[in-house]
Design a protein around this motif. Structure first.
Motif, PDB file in Angstrom:
ATOM      1  N   LYS A  18      32.633  13.176 -25.178  1.00 19.96           N
ATOM      2  CA  LYS A  18      31.184  13.375 -25.007  1.00 19.96           C
ATOM      3  C   LYS A  18      30.370  12.368 -25.815  1.00 19.96           C
ATOM      4  O   LYS A  18      29.291  12.667 -26.296  1.00 19.96           O
ATOM      5  CB  LYS A  18      30.788  14.799 -25.372  1.00 19.96           C
ATOM      6  N   LYS A  19      30.886  11.170 -25.959  1.00 18.63           N
ATOM      7  CA  LYS A  19      30.192  10.092 -26.683  1.00 18.63           C
ATOM      8  C   LYS A  19      29.483   9.222 -25.643  1.00 18.63           C
ATOM      9  O   LYS A  19      29.938   8.119 -25.325  1.00 18.63           O
ATOM     10  CB  LYS A  19      31.176   9.292 -27.513  1.00 18.63           C
ATOM     11  N   LEU A  20      28.392   9.741 -25.124  1.00 14.60           N
ATOM     12  CA  LEU A  20      27.717   9.062 -24.031  1.00 14.60           C
ATOM     13  C   LEU A  20      27.021   7.785 -24.476  1.00 14.60           C
ATOM     14  O   LEU A  20      26.884   6.858 -23.674  1.00 14.60           O
ATOM     15  CB  LEU A  20      26.739  10.021 -23.343  1.00 14.60           C
ATOM     16  N   ASP A  21      26.614   7.700 -25.737  1.00 14.24           N
ATOM     17  CA  ASP A  21      26.058   6.438 -26.248  1.00 14.24           C
ATOM     18  C   ASP A  21      27.122   5.340 -26.191  1.00 14.24           C
ATOM     19  O   ASP A  21      26.828   4.197 -25.847  1.00 14.24           O
ATOM     20  CB  ASP A  21      25.555   6.590 -27.687  1.00 14.24           C
ATOM     21  N   LYS A  22      28.351   5.723 -26.516  1.00 11.93           N
ATOM     22  CA  LYS A  22      29.461   4.758 -26.478  1.00 11.93           C
ATOM     23  C   LYS A  22      29.757   4.349 -25.030  1.00 11.93           C
ATOM     24  O   LYS A  22      29.973   3.170 -24.749  1.00 11.93           O
ATOM     25  CB  LYS A  22      30.700   5.370 -27.116  1.00 11.93           C
ATOM     26  N   LEU A  23      29.750   5.306 -24.114  1.00  9.91           N
ATOM     27  CA  LEU A  23      29.964   4.989 -22.701  1.00  9.91           C
ATOM     28  C   LEU A  23      28.887   4.035 -22.201  1.00  9.91           C
ATOM     29  O   LEU A  23      29.178   3.059 -21.511  1.00  9.91           O
ATOM     30  CB  LEU A  23      29.965   6.260 -21.846  1.00  9.91           C
ATOM     31  N   GLN A  44      28.532  10.754 -13.217  1.00  6.92           N
ATOM     32  CA  GLN A  44      28.024  12.028 -13.726  1.00  6.92           C
ATOM     33  C   GLN A  44      27.723  11.945 -15.214  1.00  6.92           C
ATOM     34  O   GLN A  44      26.690  12.440 -15.682  1.00  6.92           O
ATOM     35  CB  GLN A  44      29.020  13.148 -13.440  1.00  6.92           C
ATOM     36  N   ALA A  45      28.603  11.306 -15.974  1.00  8.40           N
ATOM     37  CA  ALA A  45      28.377  11.152 -17.419  1.00  8.40           C
ATOM     38  C   ALA A  45      27.143  10.289 -17.682  1.00  8.40           C
ATOM     39  O   ALA A  45      26.326  10.599 -18.557  1.00  8.40           O
ATOM     40  CB  ALA A  45      29.612  10.555 -18.083  1.00  8.40           C
ATOM     41  N   LEU A  46      26.998   9.217 -16.927  1.00  6.67           N
ATOM     42  CA  LEU A  46      25.821   8.360 -17.103  1.00  6.67           C
ATOM     43  C   LEU A  46      24.536   9.081 -16.687  1.00  6.67           C
ATOM     44  O   LEU A  46      23.482   8.881 -17.301  1.00  6.67           O
ATOM     45  CB  LEU A  46      25.986   7.052 -16.336  1.00  6.67           C
ATOM     46  N   ALA A  47      24.621   9.942 -15.670  1.00 11.25           N
ATOM     47  CA  ALA A  47      23.445  10.729 -15.277  1.00 11.25           C
ATOM     48  C   ALA A  47      22.991  11.618 -16.435  1.00 11.25           C
ATOM     49  O   ALA A  47      21.792  11.728 -16.712  1.00 11.25           O
ATOM     50  CB  ALA A  47      23.750  11.572 -14.039  1.00 11.25           C
ATOM     51  N   VAL A  48      23.953  12.231 -17.137  1.00 12.30           N
ATOM     52  CA  VAL A  48      23.616  13.043 -18.312  1.00 12.30           C
ATOM     53  C   VAL A  48      22.980  12.158 -19.379  1.00 12.30           C
ATOM     54  O   VAL A  48      21.950  12.512 -19.969  1.00 12.30           O
ATOM     55  CB  VAL A  48      24.860  13.770 -18.872  1.00 12.30           C
ATOM     56  N   TYR A  49      23.577  11.001 -19.627  1.00 15.88           N
ATOM     57  CA  TYR A  49      23.040  10.081 -20.640  1.00 15.88           C
ATOM     58  C   TYR A  49      21.593   9.694 -20.330  1.00 15.88           C
ATOM     59  O   TYR A  49      20.714   9.779 -21.200  1.00 15.88           O
ATOM     60  CB  TYR A  49      23.904   8.818 -20.738  1.00 15.88           C
ATOM     61  N   GLY A 101      32.116  23.791 -11.705  1.00 11.92           N
ATOM     62  CA  GLY A 101      33.274  23.656 -12.586  1.00 11.92           C
ATOM     63  C   GLY A 101      34.024  22.342 -12.475  1.00 11.92           C
ATOM     64  O   GLY A 101      34.741  21.961 -13.385  1.00 11.92           O
ATOM     65  N   ASP A 102      33.854  21.635 -11.378  1.00 12.30           N
ATOM     66  CA  ASP A 102      34.558  20.358 -11.209  1.00 12.30           C
ATOM     67  C   ASP A 102      33.666  19.158 -11.524  1.00 12.30           C
ATOM     68  O   ASP A 102      33.969  18.042 -11.134  1.00 12.30           O
ATOM     69  CB  ASP A 102      35.117  20.240  -9.788  1.00 12.30           C
ATOM     70  N   THR A 103      32.591  19.386 -12.266  1.00 16.34           N
ATOM     71  CA  THR A 103      31.681  18.290 -12.610  1.00 16.34           C
ATOM     72  C   THR A 103      31.699  18.004 -14.106  1.00 16.34           C
ATOM     73  O   THR A 103      32.051  18.866 -14.918  1.00 16.34           O
ATOM     74  CB  THR A 103      30.227  18.612 -12.209  1.00 16.34           C
ATOM     75  N   TYR A 104      31.277  16.808 -14.454  1.00 22.33           N
ATOM     76  CA  TYR A 104      31.145  16.467 -15.863  1.00 22.33           C
ATOM     77  C   TYR A 104      30.004  17.246 -16.507  1.00 22.33           C
ATOM     78  O   TYR A 104      30.070  17.573 -17.680  1.00 22.33           O
ATOM     79  CB  TYR A 104      30.912  14.959 -16.035  1.00 22.33           C
TER      80      TYR A 104
END
Length: 128
Positions: A18-23, A44-49, A101-104
């Motif tokens: 969950k290190k989205l800044d790093k991603l 999905q992770a970038l959308a959260v970021y 449940g199958d999403t980031y």
């Protein structure tokens, strides 16, 4: 990126921890593998970021598919509604798991809460 395996390892590690800044830094620095679409989990992770940082005009945000953006918006609306209803909290999380449940997004916001609720229930059962 020249070394695809190293890139995938770095990106997967950032997503899992969950290190989205790093991603974000990884994708800004190295871009994406040529010829490949951006993996859904990474989108999905970038959308959260971008939602957390309110950077909707960023060029990377434009590369996230409309389906992922809509999915995140739907999830977040349901998440806010669920979070406002404290009674029956665990049942709300279960409903969210069935739908997302199958999403980031689910992993990022709710997975640990669900595990904690199961752990509490198990510890109560062992006391009986």
């Amino acid at each position: 990126p020249d070394n695809r395996v190293a890139y995938q390892y770095l990106a997967a590690s950032a997503i899992l921890h969950k290190k989205l800044d790093k991603l974000y830094t990884i994708t800004e620095t190295y871009g994406f593998p040529d010829g490949d679409g951006i993996p859904i989990i990474m989108q999905q992770a970038l959308a959260v970021y971008f939602a957390k940082n309110e950077q909707y005009d960023h060029p990377l945000f434009a590369r996230i598919s409309d389906d992922v953006k809509i999915g995140f918006n739907d999830f977040y609306a349901d998440y806010l509604e669920m979070d406002s209803k404290k009674p029956g909290y665990v049942s709300h999380i279960r409903k969210m798991k069935e739908k997302y449940g199958d999403t980031y997004y689910f992993y990022y916001f709710l997975f640990l809460r669900l595990l904690r609720s199961y752990a509490k229930r198990l510890s109560r059962m062992q006391m009986l």
